[in-house]
Design an enzyme around this catalytic site. Sequence first.
Site, PDB file in Angstrom:
ATOM      1  N   GLY A 155       0.853  -1.194   0.000  1.00  0.00           N
ATOM      2  CA  GLY A 155       0.000   0.000   0.000  1.00  0.00           C
ATOM      3  C   GLY A 155       0.878   1.230   0.000  1.00  0.00           C
ATOM      4  O   GLY A 155       2.028   1.191  -0.455  1.00  0.00           O
ATOM      5  N   ARG A 156       0.353   2.305   0.542  1.00  0.00           N
ATOM      6  CA  ARG A 156       1.095   3.572   0.496  1.00  0.00           C
ATOM      7  C   ARG A 156       2.453   3.466   1.184  1.00  0.00           C
ATOM      8  O   ARG A 156       3.470   3.904   0.657  1.00  0.00           O
ATOM      9  CB  ARG A 156       0.301   4.681   1.179  1.00  0.00           C
ATOM     10  CG  ARG A 156      -1.077   4.924   0.633  1.00  0.00           C
ATOM     11  CD  ARG A 156      -1.759   5.958   1.518  1.00  0.00           C
ATOM     12  NE  ARG A 156      -3.159   6.115   1.191  1.00  0.00           N
ATOM     13  CZ  ARG A 156      -4.135   5.382   1.729  1.00  0.00           C
ATOM     14  NH1 ARG A 156      -3.859   4.442   2.606  1.00  0.00           N
ATOM     15  NH2 ARG A 156      -5.384   5.589   1.377  1.00  0.00           N
ATOM     16  N   ILE A 157       2.451   2.876   2.396  1.00  0.00           N
ATOM     17  CA  ILE A 157       3.702   2.839   3.168  1.00  0.00           C
ATOM     18  C   ILE A 157       4.674   1.817   2.563  1.00  0.00           C
ATOM     19  O   ILE A 157       5.876   2.066   2.465  1.00  0.00           O
ATOM     20  CB  ILE A 157       3.406   2.563   4.660  1.00  0.00           C
ATOM     21  CG1 ILE A 157       2.506   3.695   5.217  1.00  0.00           C
ATOM     22  CG2 ILE A 157       4.701   2.488   5.473  1.00  0.00           C
ATOM     23  CD1 ILE A 157       1.951   3.448   6.616  1.00  0.00           C
ATOM     24  N   SER A 237       3.882  -2.098  11.419  1.00  0.00           N
ATOM     25  CA  SER A 237       2.465  -2.059  11.019  1.00  0.00           C
ATOM     26  C   SER A 237       1.592  -2.260  12.257  1.00  0.00           C
ATOM     27  O   SER A 237       1.281  -1.284  12.955  1.00  0.00           O
ATOM     28  CB  SER A 237       2.177  -3.119   9.948  1.00  0.00           C
ATOM     29  OG  SER A 237       2.432  -4.429  10.444  1.00  0.00           O
ATOM     30  N   ARG A 238       1.224  -3.483  12.564  1.00  0.00           N
ATOM     31  CA  ARG A 238       0.498  -3.794  13.785  1.00  0.00           C
ATOM     32  C   ARG A 238       1.124  -5.046  14.395  1.00  0.00           C
ATOM     33  O   ARG A 238       1.467  -5.996  13.667  1.00  0.00           O
ATOM     34  CB  ARG A 238      -0.988  -4.038  13.497  1.00  0.00           C
ATOM     35  CG  ARG A 238      -1.795  -2.780  13.270  1.00  0.00           C
ATOM     36  CD  ARG A 238      -1.895  -1.905  14.531  1.00  0.00           C
ATOM     37  NE  ARG A 238      -2.706  -0.724  14.351  1.00  0.00           N
ATOM     38  CZ  ARG A 238      -2.252   0.499  14.070  1.00  0.00           C
ATOM     39  NH1 ARG A 238      -0.944   0.692  13.910  1.00  0.00           N
ATOM     40  NH2 ARG A 238      -3.076   1.507  13.956  1.00  0.00           N
ATOM     41  N   GLU A 267       0.305  -4.772  22.911  1.00  0.00           N
ATOM     42  CA  GLU A 267       0.763  -3.450  23.340  1.00  0.00           C
ATOM     43  C   GLU A 267      -0.040  -2.911  24.510  1.00  0.00           C
ATOM     44  O   GLU A 267      -1.274  -3.073  24.508  1.00  0.00           O
ATOM     45  CB  GLU A 267       0.578  -2.470  22.170  1.00  0.00           C
ATOM     46  CG  GLU A 267       1.791  -2.305  21.348  1.00  0.00           C
ATOM     47  CD  GLU A 267       1.556  -1.396  20.168  1.00  0.00           C
ATOM     48  OE1 GLU A 267       1.896  -1.816  19.062  1.00  0.00           O
ATOM     49  OE2 GLU A 267       1.044  -0.273  20.350  1.00  0.00           O
ATOM     50  N   HIS A 285       6.118   2.129  19.457  1.00  0.00           N
ATOM     51  CA  HIS A 285       5.049   2.500  18.511  1.00  0.00           C
ATOM     52  C   HIS A 285       5.084   4.011  18.217  1.00  0.00           C
ATOM     53  O   HIS A 285       4.131   4.737  18.523  1.00  0.00           O
ATOM     54  CB  HIS A 285       3.668   2.081  19.050  1.00  0.00           C
ATOM     55  CG  HIS A 285       2.616   2.002  17.967  1.00  0.00           C
ATOM     56  ND1 HIS A 285       1.515   1.182  18.030  1.00  0.00           N
ATOM     57  CD2 HIS A 285       2.508   2.656  16.779  1.00  0.00           C
ATOM     58  CE1 HIS A 285       0.770   1.331  16.950  1.00  0.00           C
ATOM     59  NE2 HIS A 285       1.357   2.231  16.169  1.00  0.00           N
ATOM     60  N   ALA A 287       6.260   5.243  14.971  1.00  0.00           N
ATOM     61  CA  ALA A 287       6.616   5.447  13.562  1.00  0.00           C
ATOM     62  C   ALA A 287       6.030   6.731  12.970  1.00  0.00           C
ATOM     63  O   ALA A 287       6.646   7.372  12.129  1.00  0.00           O
ATOM     64  CB  ALA A 287       6.220   4.235  12.725  1.00  0.00           C
TER      65      ALA A 287
END
Length: 325
Positions: A155-157, A237-238, A267, A285, A287
């Site tokens: 995707g975008r990232i 990401s996650r 988390e 977390h 980013a």
Amino acid sequence: MPPSILITRPLPQEAMSLAQARATVDLYAGPYPLTKADLIARLRDKGGLVCLITETIDAQVLGAAPGLKVVANVAVGFNNIDVAAAAARGIVVTNTPDVLTETTADFAWALLMATARRVAEGDQYVRAGKFTRWEWELLWGSDVHGKTLGILGFGRIGKAMARRARGFGMRVLYHDTVRADAAAERELGATFVDRATLLKEADFVTVHTPLSPETRHLIGAKELRQMKRTAYLINASRGPCVNEAELVQAVKEGWIAGAGLDVYEEEPKVHPGLFSLPNVVLAPHIASASHETRLKMATLAVENCLAVLEGKTPPTPVNPEVLRK
Ligand code: DGY
């Protein structure tokens, strides 16, 4: 009467002022995230909610807010929100894509570099007063330039990572459920491969998928065993996209060379096994945490919230079908 919104954390002043100019704002400014009971109590009379990933917006929360029209997440990821339950109630959910793409890729790249070149270990070495003379064999790492980057989730990232890789003269492989168009592949110098090939050939595997039932534990023991022993895993990401316990085992037993993580399965809990692994770089977390980007995220979330409450189309809805009803 101006609409009434709940904002669950003080946001940058520009975003707060925008909200306060056009709505009555109930701002929660406590040191910890709102408890579910407090969230429900404060949301009861609100038309809009601007929240963060620390708030779980489930069917119970949504059901307790009869006047709620919009949930504006200050994040691109929205796995903290039950989007189906929101849609069923005619509630618009929005997120903050685009504005954080480059900043998030910058950080994922920083994790990749830090992991490969042992930046955190070097920092700790100097702070511990161990740098008493230059040593030939000290902290040898792995080159990044000229290597193969494997991007899971284009995707975008993911695409922003490919652009960075080009500058490092890397070969870029990617895998996604949908193949990018030929022009994008050409421009980014990226080759579509199946997941097994990517895992087998990449020197760095970087995860950029959203969290969904399909991507939960996308990387586990089986995948880690397919990677090269010299390869690194990067995840910004996650957390649940990676099976953390199996990652600990993989790094401990040398199935892979190391990892750079910004996100964790539970988390803010971090698997205790990660702490003792020097070849794993851990970040909390962050980013998308640059001054510029956090301001843009907050402003976009407020704009989304106000737009819905004022009967306009929000810039970045997650469930646009609700708007068409
Ligand atoms: C996002 O935007 O999804 C980040 O993970 C949190 O800011």
